[in-house]
Design a protein around this motif. Structure first.
Motif, PDB file in Angstrom:
ATOM      1  N   SER A  97      37.275  36.203  30.944  1.00  0.00           N
ATOM      2  CA  SER A  97      38.521  36.608  31.502  1.00  0.00           C
ATOM      3  C   SER A  97      39.047  37.982  30.624  1.00  0.00           C
ATOM      4  O   SER A  97      40.069  38.719  31.106  1.00  0.00           O
ATOM      5  N   THR A  98      38.392  38.302  29.545  1.00  0.00           N
ATOM      6  CA  THR A  98      38.641  39.293  28.597  1.00  0.00           C
ATOM      7  C   THR A  98      37.413  39.670  27.661  1.00  0.00           C
ATOM      8  O   THR A  98      36.699  38.877  27.811  1.00  0.00           O
ATOM      9  N   GLY A  99      37.235  40.846  27.068  1.00  0.00           N
ATOM     10  CA  GLY A  99      36.134  41.373  26.555  1.00  0.00           C
ATOM     11  C   GLY A  99      36.351  40.443  25.319  1.00  0.00           C
ATOM     12  O   GLY A  99      35.271  40.132  24.442  1.00  0.00           O
ATOM     13  N   TYR A 100      37.519  40.103  24.693  1.00  0.00           N
ATOM     14  CA  TYR A 100      37.797  39.253  23.717  1.00  0.00           C
ATOM     15  C   TYR A 100      37.115  37.972  23.824  1.00  0.00           C
ATOM     16  O   TYR A 100      36.426  37.493  22.849  1.00  0.00           O
ATOM     17  N   HIS A 101      37.301  37.531  24.775  1.00  0.00           N
ATOM     18  CA  HIS A 101      36.666  35.932  25.109  1.00  0.00           C
ATOM     19  C   HIS A 101      35.251  35.929  25.135  1.00  0.00           C
ATOM     20  O   HIS A 101      34.560  35.366  24.817  1.00  0.00           O
ATOM     21  N   VAL A 123      32.845  45.819  12.863  1.00  0.00           N
ATOM     22  CA  VAL A 123      32.778  45.441  14.462  1.00  0.00           C
ATOM     23  C   VAL A 123      34.419  45.185  14.445  1.00  0.00           C
ATOM     24  O   VAL A 123      35.140  44.835  13.747  1.00  0.00           O
ATOM     25  N   HIS A 124      34.602  45.005  15.830  1.00  0.00           N
ATOM     26  CA  HIS A 124      35.960  44.916  16.541  1.00  0.00           C
ATOM     27  C   HIS A 124      36.304  43.484  15.932  1.00  0.00           C
ATOM     28  O   HIS A 124      35.710  42.372  15.825  1.00  0.00           O
ATOM     29  N   ALA A 125      37.960  43.394  16.072  1.00  0.00           N
ATOM     30  CA  ALA A 125      38.431  41.942  15.698  1.00  0.00           C
ATOM     31  C   ALA A 125      38.031  40.996  16.243  1.00  0.00           C
ATOM     32  O   ALA A 125      37.895  39.694  15.603  1.00  0.00           O
ATOM     33  N   VAL A 165      26.777  43.803  16.027  1.00  0.00           N
ATOM     34  CA  VAL A 165      27.230  45.104  16.068  1.00  0.00           C
ATOM     35  C   VAL A 165      27.857  45.704  17.431  1.00  0.00           C
ATOM     36  O   VAL A 165      27.736  45.067  18.265  1.00  0.00           O
ATOM     37  N   GLU A 166      28.483  46.966  17.408  1.00  0.00           N
ATOM     38  CA  GLU A 166      28.722  47.672  18.425  1.00  0.00           C
ATOM     39  C   GLU A 166      27.889  48.738  18.763  1.00  0.00           C
ATOM     40  O   GLU A 166      27.317  49.324  17.879  1.00  0.00           O
ATOM     41  N   SER A 167      27.723  49.120  20.145  1.00  0.00           N
ATOM     42  CA  SER A 167      26.702  50.149  20.299  1.00  0.00           C
ATOM     43  C   SER A 167      27.492  51.457  20.011  1.00  0.00           C
ATOM     44  O   SER A 167      26.759  52.215  19.327  1.00  0.00           O
ATOM     45  N   VAL A 194      25.100  42.962  20.711  1.00  0.00           N
ATOM     46  CA  VAL A 194      25.668  44.336  20.811  1.00  0.00           C
ATOM     47  C   VAL A 194      26.894  44.243  21.782  1.00  0.00           C
ATOM     48  O   VAL A 194      26.834  44.054  23.034  1.00  0.00           O
ATOM     49  N   ASP A 195      27.979  44.662  21.204  1.00  0.00           N
ATOM     50  CA  ASP A 195      29.244  44.980  21.891  1.00  0.00           C
ATOM     51  C   ASP A 195      29.277  46.263  22.492  1.00  0.00           C
ATOM     52  O   ASP A 195      29.723  47.124  21.986  1.00  0.00           O
ATOM     53  N   GLU A 196      29.070  46.396  24.009  1.00  0.00           N
ATOM     54  CA  GLU A 196      28.792  47.767  24.775  1.00  0.00           C
ATOM     55  C   GLU A 196      30.354  47.907  25.095  1.00  0.00           C
ATOM     56  O   GLU A 196      30.324  48.590  26.165  1.00  0.00           O
ATOM     57  N   ALA A 197      31.501  47.586  24.563  1.00  0.00           N
ATOM     58  CA  ALA A 197      32.794  47.823  25.056  1.00  0.00           C
ATOM     59  C   ALA A 197      32.888  49.597  25.454  1.00  0.00           C
ATOM     60  O   ALA A 197      33.669  49.937  26.380  1.00  0.00           O
ATOM     61  N   HIS A 198      32.397  50.215  24.336  1.00  0.00           N
ATOM     62  CA  HIS A 198      32.766  51.625  24.266  1.00  0.00           C
ATOM     63  C   HIS A 198      31.271  52.384  24.879  1.00  0.00           C
ATOM     64  O   HIS A 198      31.184  53.616  24.735  1.00  0.00           O
ATOM     65  N   GLY A 199      30.305  51.479  25.213  1.00  0.00           N
ATOM     66  CA  GLY A 199      28.964  52.013  25.882  1.00  0.00           C
ATOM     67  C   GLY A 199      28.871  51.987  27.292  1.00  0.00           C
ATOM     68  O   GLY A 199      28.417  53.047  27.624  1.00  0.00           O
ATOM     69  N   MET A 225      30.651  43.028  26.755  1.00  0.00           N
ATOM     70  CA  MET A 225      31.402  44.229  27.253  1.00  0.00           C
ATOM     71  C   MET A 225      32.569  43.943  27.707  1.00  0.00           C
ATOM     72  O   MET A 225      32.931  42.668  27.885  1.00  0.00           O
ATOM     73  N   THR A 226      33.605  44.751  28.068  1.00  0.00           N
ATOM     74  CA  THR A 226      34.806  44.627  28.634  1.00  0.00           C
ATOM     75  C   THR A 226      34.951  45.325  29.803  1.00  0.00           C
ATOM     76  O   THR A 226      34.116  46.423  30.246  1.00  0.00           O
ATOM     77  N   LEU A 227      35.561  44.954  30.975  1.00  0.00           N
ATOM     78  CA  LEU A 227      35.735  45.576  32.162  1.00  0.00           C
ATOM     79  C   LEU A 227      36.885  46.544  31.848  1.00  0.00           C
ATOM     80  O   LEU A 227      37.240  47.133  32.900  1.00  0.00           O
ATOM     81  N   SER A 228      37.698  46.573  30.893  1.00  0.00           N
ATOM     82  CA  SER A 228      38.806  47.218  31.080  1.00  0.00           C
ATOM     83  C   SER A 228      38.916  48.707  30.331  1.00  0.00           C
ATOM     84  O   SER A 228      40.105  49.067  29.994  1.00  0.00           O
ATOM     85  N   LYS A 229      37.637  49.280  30.101  1.00  0.00           N
ATOM     86  CA  LYS A 229      37.728  50.595  29.552  1.00  0.00           C
ATOM     87  C   LYS A 229      36.980  51.310  30.661  1.00  0.00           C
ATOM     88  O   LYS A 229      37.626  51.867  31.565  1.00  0.00           O
ATOM     89  N   ALA A 230      35.804  51.817  30.481  1.00  0.00           N
ATOM     90  CA  ALA A 230      35.354  52.646  31.634  1.00  0.00           C
ATOM     91  C   ALA A 230      35.294  52.098  33.092  1.00  0.00           C
ATOM     92  O   ALA A 230      35.599  53.002  33.853  1.00  0.00           O
TER      93      ALA A 230
HETATM   94  C1  LIG Z   1      34.764  46.877  20.671  1.00  0.00           C
HETATM   95  C2  LIG Z   1      35.618  46.176  21.712  1.00  0.00           C
HETATM   96  N1  LIG Z   1      35.373  44.926  21.715  1.00  0.00           N
HETATM   97  C3  LIG Z   1      36.173  44.221  22.343  1.00  0.00           C
HETATM   98  C4  LIG Z   1      37.366  44.470  23.019  1.00  0.00           C
HETATM   99  C5  LIG Z   1      38.242  43.286  23.714  1.00  0.00           C
HETATM  100  O1  LIG Z   1      38.197  43.634  25.031  1.00  0.00           O
HETATM  101  P1  LIG Z   1      39.280  43.370  25.725  1.00  0.00           P
HETATM  102  O2  LIG Z   1      40.405  44.300  25.734  1.00  0.00           O
HETATM  103  O3  LIG Z   1      38.732  43.103  27.259  1.00  0.00           O
HETATM  104  O4  LIG Z   1      39.736  41.911  25.524  1.00  0.00           O
HETATM  105  C6  LIG Z   1      37.524  45.813  22.793  1.00  0.00           C
HETATM  106  C7  LIG Z   1      38.828  46.115  23.282  1.00  0.00           C
HETATM  107  O5  LIG Z   1      39.959  46.689  22.380  1.00  0.00           O
HETATM  108  C8  LIG Z   1      36.927  46.577  21.753  1.00  0.00           C
HETATM  109  O6  LIG Z   1      37.401  47.757  21.602  1.00  0.00           O
END
Ligand SMILES: Cc1ncc(COP(=O)(O)O)c(C=O)c1O
Length: 371
Positions: A97-101, A123-125, A165-167, A194-199, A225-230
């Motif tokens: 349901s989110t990239g966080y999850h 890395v992201h929170a 890591v994040e990409s 690899v967290d590809e949220a920004h990749g 990854m997240t679906l909420s960015k690109a």
């Molecule tokens: C690197 C990274 N990972 C994960 C997330 C979390 O994604 P979401 O906003 O879909 O919960 C974010 C969003 O801020 C992010 O920047």
């Protein structure tokens, strides 16, 4: 001390430190040039994407109405999973349901007490919180420091290890040395998450940095990854082998005990993936905007869409953000404690949705503000 006395003390401390955060309601104002959001491909308001969301809501309902394991798995979820897996080069995917999850899911379900977690300091929170929830042992290493990663892996006593890591890093905007990290993981029988949220949607042809480097589909690599960015929607995903995904379906608490992704969000992401493929010029435009903004701000060009501009301190960073805002350009501002190295920064994000006129105006303003 009771709760409200403590809250009062905390608020007063934030005020003294210049670190008060507050919520601003955005009106969806089209006059503002947005260099603070993460709508990298300009797809969040694309009529094809919003129409797909609306159609899915009418067809399947406003919500998924249950956990994916109960009655919450809909055709739009499985279609999105197979499309994501194919597009990003993995055997299987699981939508959350989110990239966080997705990050909580991958790290907690794929680790146990006999797992070492080697995490980059930046890395992201959500990955930090995932480590806190995991029963594994945590080792934080300096940013992009391969020698430290190798040392932690070489001296480990645990049966398994995950390297996190994040990409492309969300605050610094730089890329992780993924090829070298995969090499280390394979040498020491560890797995790279690899967290590809920004990749995704940004690196390569939009398929992300892992795919661009030919690392997708390797057993030693898992992508979140997240679906909420690109992709302009909402939600997240974990990608890897079918065995990894089967394990998450059975063991991930942030997947099992959570209502399935809203059908509108899943359909919007699916349509965004389609548009990204039929309009490859969007990714190229995004990189042109990023390069122009980097030159204007006097910082190095980057692999992704995030530009990090160091400021002398939180007060100066806030003042610069306010000055941009007053001229109709929205920029992000990161201050401690959001920055692990204590440096305050302006964060500029490029989007394919920024027109050439807007780019010229924003570039001039940014040049003045950070000079
Ligand atoms: C690197 C990274 N990972 C994960 C997330 C979390 O994604 P979401 O906003 O879909 O919960 C974010 C969003 O801020 C992010 O920047």
């Amino acid at each position: 001390m009771n709760l409200h006395t403590w809250l009062g003390e905390q608020a007063a401390q934030r005020e003294r430190d210049g670190l008060v955060r507050s919520l601003t309601t955005h009106t969806g104002d089209h006059d503002v040039i947005d260099l603070a959001g993460n709508d990298y491909l300009g797809l969040c308001r694309d009529p094809r994407v919003t129409a797909a969301a609306a159609d899915a809501a009418v067809r399947w309902g406003a919500g998924a109405s249950a956990s994916r394991l109960v009655t919450g798995t809909l055709p739009v979820h499985t279609a999105l999973e197979s499309t994501l897996a194919a597009r990003l080069g993995h055997e299987a995917a699981l939508v959350h349901s989110t990239g966080y999850h997705a990050n909580l899911s991958a790290v907690t379900a794929l680790s146990d007490r006999d797992t070492l977690l080697v995490s980059d300091a930046h890395v992201h929170a959500s990955l930090v919180d995932a480590c806190r929830l995991s029963r594994g042992t945590l080792a934080v290493v300096a940013h992009n420091d391969l020698a430290q990663v190798e040392a932690r892996l070489a001296e480990r006593t645990q049966a398994r290890a995950l390297v996190l890591v994040e990409s492309i890093y969300s605050v610094l905007g730089d890329a992780a040395p993924l090829t070298e990290l995969v090499g280390l993981c394979e040498r020491y029988d560890a797995t790279l998450v690899v967290d590809e949220a920004h990749g995704v949607g940004v690196a390569g042809d939009g398929g992300g940095l892992v795919r661009e480097l030919g690392l997708g589909g390797r057993p030693s690599v898992i992508v979140t990854m997240t679906l909420s960015k690109a992709l302009g929607s909402q939600g997240g995903a974990v990608l890897g082998s079918q065995a990894v995904i089967d394990h998450l379906v059975n063991r991930s608490r942030s997947f099992i005990y959570d209502t399935g992704l809203a059908p509108a969000a899943a359909a919007a992401a699916l349509e965004a993936l389609r548009v990204m493929d039929v309009e490859p010029e969007r990714v190229a435009r995004l990189h042109h905007v990023a390069a122009t903004l980097a030159d204007a701000a006097g910082v190095q060009r980057v692999a992704g869409a995030v530009l990090s501009v160091e400021m002398p301190g939180p007060v100066e960073a806030l003042a610069a953000q306010a000055e941009c805002g007053a001229s109709g350009v929205r920029v992000g501002c990161f201050r401690p404690p959001s920055t692990p190295d204590g440096i305050s920064r302006l964060r500029l994000t490029a989007s394919a949705g920024v027109s050439e006129d807007e780019l010229t105006l924003a570039g001039k303003l940014i040049g003045t503000v950070v000079a």
